[in-house]
Each structure stands twice: as structure tokens, then as C-alpha cells.
Design a protein around this motif. Structure first.
Motif, PDB file in Angstrom:
ATOM      1  N   MET A 106      29.846  34.229  33.720  1.00 25.82           N
ATOM      2  CA  MET A 106      30.639  33.350  34.580  1.00 25.82           C
ATOM      3  C   MET A 106      32.122  33.385  34.215  1.00 25.82           C
ATOM      4  O   MET A 106      32.961  33.008  35.020  1.00 25.82           O
ATOM      5  CB  MET A 106      30.126  31.910  34.510  1.00 25.82           C
ATOM      6  CG  MET A 106      28.769  31.710  35.135  1.00 25.82           C
ATOM      7  SD  MET A 106      28.706  32.079  36.876  1.00 25.82           S
ATOM      8  CE  MET A 106      29.489  30.649  37.554  1.00 25.82           C
ATOM      9  N   GLN A 107      32.452  33.846  33.004  1.00 25.26           N
ATOM     10  CA  GLN A 107      33.853  33.960  32.631  1.00 25.26           C
ATOM     11  C   GLN A 107      34.538  35.100  33.379  1.00 25.26           C
ATOM     12  O   GLN A 107      35.757  35.147  33.455  1.00 25.26           O
ATOM     13  CB  GLN A 107      33.988  34.165  31.121  1.00 25.26           C
ATOM     14  CG  GLN A 107      33.583  32.949  30.339  1.00 25.26           C
ATOM     15  CD  GLN A 107      33.554  33.207  28.845  1.00 25.26           C
ATOM     16  OE1 GLN A 107      33.828  34.303  28.384  1.00 25.26           O
ATOM     17  NE2 GLN A 107      33.198  32.191  28.087  1.00 25.26           N
ATOM     18  N   MET A 108      33.746  36.009  33.940  1.00 24.90           N
ATOM     19  CA  MET A 108      34.301  37.140  34.685  1.00 24.90           C
ATOM     20  C   MET A 108      34.433  36.849  36.182  1.00 24.90           C
ATOM     21  O   MET A 108      35.189  37.516  36.865  1.00 24.90           O
ATOM     22  CB  MET A 108      33.402  38.367  34.512  1.00 24.90           C
ATOM     23  CG  MET A 108      33.160  38.754  33.083  1.00 24.90           C
ATOM     24  SD  MET A 108      34.613  39.454  32.363  1.00 24.90           S
ATOM     25  CE  MET A 108      34.174  41.157  32.455  1.00 24.90           C
ATOM     26  N   THR A 109      33.713  35.870  36.702  1.00 25.47           N
ATOM     27  CA  THR A 109      33.720  35.639  38.149  1.00 25.47           C
ATOM     28  C   THR A 109      35.091  35.240  38.715  1.00 25.47           C
ATOM     29  O   THR A 109      35.383  35.610  39.854  1.00 25.47           O
ATOM     30  CB  THR A 109      32.658  34.601  38.560  1.00 25.47           C
ATOM     31  OG1 THR A 109      32.856  33.406  37.817  1.00 25.47           O
ATOM     32  CG2 THR A 109      31.260  35.124  38.331  1.00 25.47           C
ATOM     33  N   PRO A 110      35.957  34.534  37.987  1.00 22.85           N
ATOM     34  CA  PRO A 110      37.283  34.268  38.558  1.00 22.85           C
ATOM     35  C   PRO A 110      38.080  35.543  38.840  1.00 22.85           C
ATOM     36  O   PRO A 110      38.966  35.542  39.695  1.00 22.85           O
ATOM     37  CB  PRO A 110      37.981  33.415  37.499  1.00 22.85           C
ATOM     38  CG  PRO A 110      36.883  32.757  36.763  1.00 22.85           C
ATOM     39  CD  PRO A 110      35.766  33.755  36.748  1.00 22.85           C
ATOM     40  N   LEU A 111      37.754  36.628  38.155  1.00 29.90           N
ATOM     41  CA  LEU A 111      38.478  37.880  38.383  1.00 29.90           C
ATOM     42  C   LEU A 111      38.225  38.435  39.775  1.00 29.90           C
ATOM     43  O   LEU A 111      39.092  39.106  40.346  1.00 29.90           O
ATOM     44  CB  LEU A 111      38.098  38.911  37.321  1.00 29.90           C
ATOM     45  CG  LEU A 111      38.485  38.550  35.888  1.00 29.90           C
ATOM     46  CD1 LEU A 111      38.036  39.633  34.930  1.00 29.90           C
ATOM     47  CD2 LEU A 111      39.972  38.296  35.778  1.00 29.90           C
ATOM     48  N   ILE A 112      37.054  38.149  40.331  1.00 32.44           N
ATOM     49  CA  ILE A 112      36.769  38.572  41.702  1.00 32.44           C
ATOM     50  C   ILE A 112      37.743  37.881  42.653  1.00 32.44           C
ATOM     51  O   ILE A 112      38.329  38.517  43.535  1.00 32.44           O
ATOM     52  CB  ILE A 112      35.316  38.245  42.077  1.00 32.44           C
ATOM     53  CG1 ILE A 112      34.346  38.997  41.166  1.00 32.44           C
ATOM     54  CG2 ILE A 112      35.035  38.546  43.538  1.00 32.44           C
ATOM     55  CD1 ILE A 112      32.908  38.502  41.244  1.00 32.44           C
ATOM     56  N   VAL A 113      37.938  36.601  42.444  1.00 31.93           N
ATOM     57  CA  VAL A 113      38.827  35.815  43.308  1.00 31.93           C
ATOM     58  C   VAL A 113      40.275  36.233  43.114  1.00 31.93           C
ATOM     59  O   VAL A 113      41.001  36.482  44.094  1.00 31.93           O
ATOM     60  CB  VAL A 113      38.652  34.309  43.028  1.00 31.93           C
ATOM     61  CG1 VAL A 113      39.632  33.485  43.827  1.00 31.93           C
ATOM     62  CG2 VAL A 113      37.228  33.885  43.305  1.00 31.93           C
ATOM     63  N   THR A 114      40.728  36.332  41.858  1.00 30.43           N
ATOM     64  CA  THR A 114      42.137  36.657  41.622  1.00 30.43           C
ATOM     65  C   THR A 114      42.478  38.074  42.081  1.00 30.43           C
ATOM     66  O   THR A 114      43.554  38.297  42.642  1.00 30.43           O
ATOM     67  CB  THR A 114      42.513  36.484  40.141  1.00 30.43           C
ATOM     68  OG1 THR A 114      41.686  37.320  39.330  1.00 30.43           O
ATOM     69  CG2 THR A 114      42.384  35.037  39.706  1.00 30.43           C
ATOM     70  N   SER A 115      41.573  39.012  41.885  1.00 29.03           N
ATOM     71  CA  SER A 115      41.838  40.388  42.317  1.00 29.03           C
ATOM     72  C   SER A 115      41.874  40.493  43.838  1.00 29.03           C
ATOM     73  O   SER A 115      42.747  41.171  44.407  1.00 29.03           O
ATOM     74  CB  SER A 115      40.788  41.341  41.749  1.00 29.03           C
ATOM     75  OG  SER A 115      40.853  41.354  40.347  1.00 29.03           O
ATOM     76  N   ALA A 116      40.939  39.829  44.508  1.00 29.23           N
ATOM     77  CA  ALA A 116      40.932  39.854  45.972  1.00 29.23           C
ATOM     78  C   ALA A 116      42.178  39.180  46.537  1.00 29.23           C
ATOM     79  O   ALA A 116      42.795  39.683  47.488  1.00 29.23           O
ATOM     80  CB  ALA A 116      39.672  39.176  46.508  1.00 29.23           C
ATOM     81  N   LEU A 117      42.576  38.062  45.946  1.00 25.70           N
ATOM     82  CA  LEU A 117      43.778  37.368  46.413  1.00 25.70           C
ATOM     83  C   LEU A 117      45.027  38.210  46.160  1.00 25.70           C
ATOM     84  O   LEU A 117      45.907  38.302  47.022  1.00 25.70           O
ATOM     85  CB  LEU A 117      43.900  36.001  45.733  1.00 25.70           C
ATOM     86  CG  LEU A 117      45.070  35.136  46.173  1.00 25.70           C
ATOM     87  CD1 LEU A 117      45.001  34.840  47.666  1.00 25.70           C
ATOM     88  CD2 LEU A 117      45.089  33.848  45.372  1.00 25.70           C
ATOM     89  N   ALA A 118      45.117  38.837  44.996  1.00 27.44           N
ATOM     90  CA  ALA A 118      46.262  39.703  44.693  1.00 27.44           C
ATOM     91  C   ALA A 118      46.336  40.857  45.693  1.00 27.44           C
ATOM     92  O   ALA A 118      47.427  41.221  46.164  1.00 27.44           O
ATOM     93  CB  ALA A 118      46.169  40.240  43.269  1.00 27.44           C
ATOM     94  N   TYR A 119      45.189  41.420  46.039  1.00 29.57           N
ATOM     95  CA  TYR A 119      45.163  42.501  47.016  1.00 29.57           C
ATOM     96  C   TYR A 119      45.656  42.010  48.381  1.00 29.57           C
ATOM     97  O   TYR A 119      46.471  42.667  49.024  1.00 29.57           O
ATOM     98  CB  TYR A 119      43.752  43.081  47.131  1.00 29.57           C
ATOM     99  CG  TYR A 119      43.635  44.136  48.196  1.00 29.57           C
ATOM    100  CD1 TYR A 119      44.103  45.423  47.962  1.00 29.57           C
ATOM    101  CD2 TYR A 119      43.090  43.844  49.435  1.00 29.57           C
ATOM    102  CE1 TYR A 119      44.027  46.391  48.944  1.00 29.57           C
ATOM    103  CE2 TYR A 119      43.006  44.813  50.424  1.00 29.57           C
ATOM    104  CZ  TYR A 119      43.477  46.086  50.172  1.00 29.57           C
ATOM    105  OH  TYR A 119      43.404  47.039  51.153  1.00 29.57           O
TER     106      TYR A 119
END
Length: 168
Positions: free
Chosen positions: A24-37
Motif C-alpha cells: 500500500m506504500q506504493m499505491t500513491p505512486l500510481i496516482v502521482t505518476s498519472a497526475l504528473a502525466y
């Protein structure tokens, strides 16, 4: 919800032995990477001449996205009785704020900074087993109020800097 209690033992660079790293510590990376894109897809020349306040709309998108993630993580945490799931929303606040701050300096840094932060926390975030360093805010318990306040501050600062920074 499936990954709320799953973890892997990772070697710790500062503490002897290994430390648990919850998926679960990795799941925010999905959101931040998609938003950055999504934020990187704009055309600065067009955004500079438009009548709409594109930066404000981008900040609204980020705010709504993070609010949805916080609500989903709280719901998942309550249903699954998982502190790790509850922490995901708070961690998404923090990492999205970092992403927005990094994006104001360099577009390519927007995705790299949250990933770098998560990996730094994974390998050097614990003093010893289950005792995170103060800087490793993504490892602090979900109910720790100073960490929540810091995450809100970083997110708010990231939004403010994002709105005020001009893209070149």
C-alpha cells in the motif's frame, strides 16, 4: 483493498536486518505518476494565451483526485480494518504535494521525486524494526496528527506553487 495487508521484507540500509514494506506504500505512486502525466500534456503557449485559468483548473483536478483517493482509502481502511489502507490517502496528499513542488522546478522531476521518496523510505526509513525516522512521514501511523498536518501543508504548498509557477 486486496493489497492492504501484504508486505515484503526489504533490506534496510540504516537499521540492521530488514524492514517490512507494505504494498500500500506504493499505491500513491500510481496516482502521482498519472497526475504528473496528465499535467505534462498541456501546451504552454496555448495555456499562456487562453482566457481560462488553466493552472487553477489543474489544481482543482489535483485536489479532486486526492480527495477521492482519501475517501477511498478511509473507506478501505474501515472495511478492511487496515491502518495501511488508511495511510494511503495521507501518503497520497504528501506525495502529490511533492510532485507539484518538483514539477515547478522541472517537468521530468514531477514523477521521479515521489518515486525517489518512496524508495528512500523503503531502504532507509526505519531506525530499527517498526520505528521510522521523523523524515519518513509515509511510514508514520495513520492516526499521528503532526504527520497529517505536515502532509496537508506540503499538499497546500504544492498547489500554491503550482498555481503561481509559469511553464516555459
Amino acid at each position: 483493498m486486496v493489497a492492504h495487508d501484504r508486505y515484503a521484507q526489504m533490506p534496510s540500509l540504516l537499521a540492521g536486518g530488514s524492514s517490512p514494506v507494505f504494498l500500500m506504500q506504493m499505491t500513491p505512486l500510481i496516482v502521482t505518476s498519472a497526475l504528473a502525466y496528465c499535467l505534462a500534456q498541456g501546451v504552454p503557449e496555448i495555456e499562456a494565451t487562453t482566457l481560462r485559468k488553466v493552472r487553477v483548473l489543474d489544481a482543482a483536478l489535483a485536489t479532486v483526485l486526492v480527495a477521492v483517493v482519501v475517501l477511498v482509502s478511509l473507506s478501505t481502511g474501515i472495511v478492511a480494518d487496515s491502518q495501511e489502507a488508511t495511510m494511503t490517502g495521507r501518503n497520497t496528499l504528501f506525495l502529490t504535494g511533492l510532485m507539484l513542488l518538483a514539477r515547478s522546478l522541472h517537468d521530468q522531476a514531477a514523477s521521479a521525486v515521489p518515486v525517489g521518496w518512496v524508495f528512500a523510505v523503503m531502504f532507509a526509513g526505519y531506525r530499527d524494526f517498526h520505528r521510522p525516522w521523523p523524515w519518513a512521514v509515509t511510514l508514520h501511523p495513520a492516526n499521528y496528527v503532526p504527520t497529517l498536518a505536515l502532509c496537508l501543508l506540503v499538499f497546500g504548498t504544492g498547489l500554491a506553487v503550482h498555481i503561481r509557477t509559469r511553464r516555459t
